[in-house]
Design an enzyme around this catalytic site. Sequence first.
Site, PDB file in Angstrom:
ATOM      1  N   GLY A  47      -3.289 -13.127   3.232  1.00 50.88           N
ATOM      2  CA  GLY A  47      -4.174 -12.396   4.130  1.00 50.88           C
ATOM      3  C   GLY A  47      -3.393 -11.466   5.051  1.00 50.88           C
ATOM      4  N   SER A  48      -3.907 -11.302   6.255  1.00 57.35           N
ATOM      5  CA  SER A  48      -3.338 -10.300   7.162  1.00 57.35           C
ATOM      6  C   SER A  48      -1.971 -10.664   7.723  1.00 57.35           C
ATOM      7  CB  SER A  48      -4.311 -10.031   8.315  1.00 57.35           C
ATOM      8  OG  SER A  48      -5.448  -9.335   7.847  1.00 57.35           O
TER       9      SER A  48
END
Length: 488
Positions: free
Chosen positions: A218-219
Amino acid sequence: MNPALRRTGIIALILLAALIAQSTWVSFFHHDDYDLIADSRTLIAEYSVPRGQILAGDTVIAQSVDVDGDFYKYERQYPEGDAFGNITGFKSFNFGSSRLEAAENSILNGSSSLLAFDDFWATVKKDQKPGGNVVTTIDPDLQVTAYEALADTGVKSGAVVIDPQTGRILAQASYPGWNPTDVSSNDGDTATEAWAAINDDEDNPALDRTGQEWYPPGSTFKTIVAAALIEDKGADAGTMVPAGNEYTAPNTDHTITNSSDQCPEEQLTLEQAFERSCNTTFARLCVEELSADDISHMAEQFGFGEAFETPLETLASQTGDISEDAFRAQACIGQQEVRETVLQNAIIAGTVANDGERMEPQLIDRLTDSKGETVQNGDEDSAGRVIDGDTAEELRKLMEAVVENGTGSNAQIDGYTVGGKTGTAEHSDSSENRLPDHGWFHGWAMNEDGEPAVAVAVFLDSYGNGASAEAADISGTLMEQVLEGGGE
């Protein structure tokens, strides 16, 4: 020739031929039986003396207990339970060994050359002798805190805490955990039943989710993207970057959006885009500013592609195929084929905290003989400089903003400088049905003197809404325990 002598010679030849035939028959058709007998004798000898202990600080997490059995005098037990099973592994004469029990077997069973002068006469006589001990870098209280925090979430999960300046692993917790005592039992029925149960368990509690499995980051992968932009393209925290709530990469119909339309402006500073976790910004930067080589090289500098040995083996994290613009846009927000271990994500955070120098992760504090005397200290090796000090400083500004004003506020610790990055990762089952989102946080904290004291990564598998906030909260708890003296 004398007839009696001739008869004696013939009989001798017949007996010799019979002996050769018997030896050949045994060698080709019954050698397995004799090997089994030899192996059994070796096992009986090995279990006739205590195998060395595995310790976390002064806490014994694996030991041999005198059970006064008919054949096997000692039995392997794991007194601290589920929280440490992913570290110790098991030692069973039925099913072999795993994890530290396997990696440090020669020390634990006394056969290592480091123990040549421990029980000298046993060495001379080649007798079985007591094993040496393995003292890990794990802080037992911190390990339990990490495990219990993961257990409270109710989802499969992992957490790693490291010392950024040395690479020492202070906690490495995986949930669900397991206690290897029954699998290591000298009672065959008990061991077999436990082995079947652990292998039939769909949650696979014997899997170490911090290093034996990987996940879309993810981020949190935006930390690597930001590092490449600053190091290779001369950006800094104040550099203006594109924003907006939608972005479609070339040659694809897929539109990338932000989680809550939090980046409506046409432009933001890099710090603002990182703080708000603007997917559109980082996807677009990886198409318009950064090449596949830029991203791959920076990821490799941080450790992607390396199967770390601590000495526990880990999977090597990977970026996957990022040759096409559309692939790269998705990869740079931690999706597509990017896969990362929890340990790798902690190393990234630790490297940023440590002014750009990456330390090799290490689980061994020292090895001792059976009397507790040190025969070898664990390593504290540098893997080299990943980014220069100025780049690390700019990255710390970005990560501090996330914790002070952004999505990582749950990781705040009163009186200390903390930085980090949250991550939410989408994923699906084998039928392409979307599952609840994964949650991530990786970050670091400075001590009262402004020196890097601790780095952490926490992963929550399929937690759903609030996943990254919960991961940040757990991370803050673990870092605070280290900072306040509850972790070594």
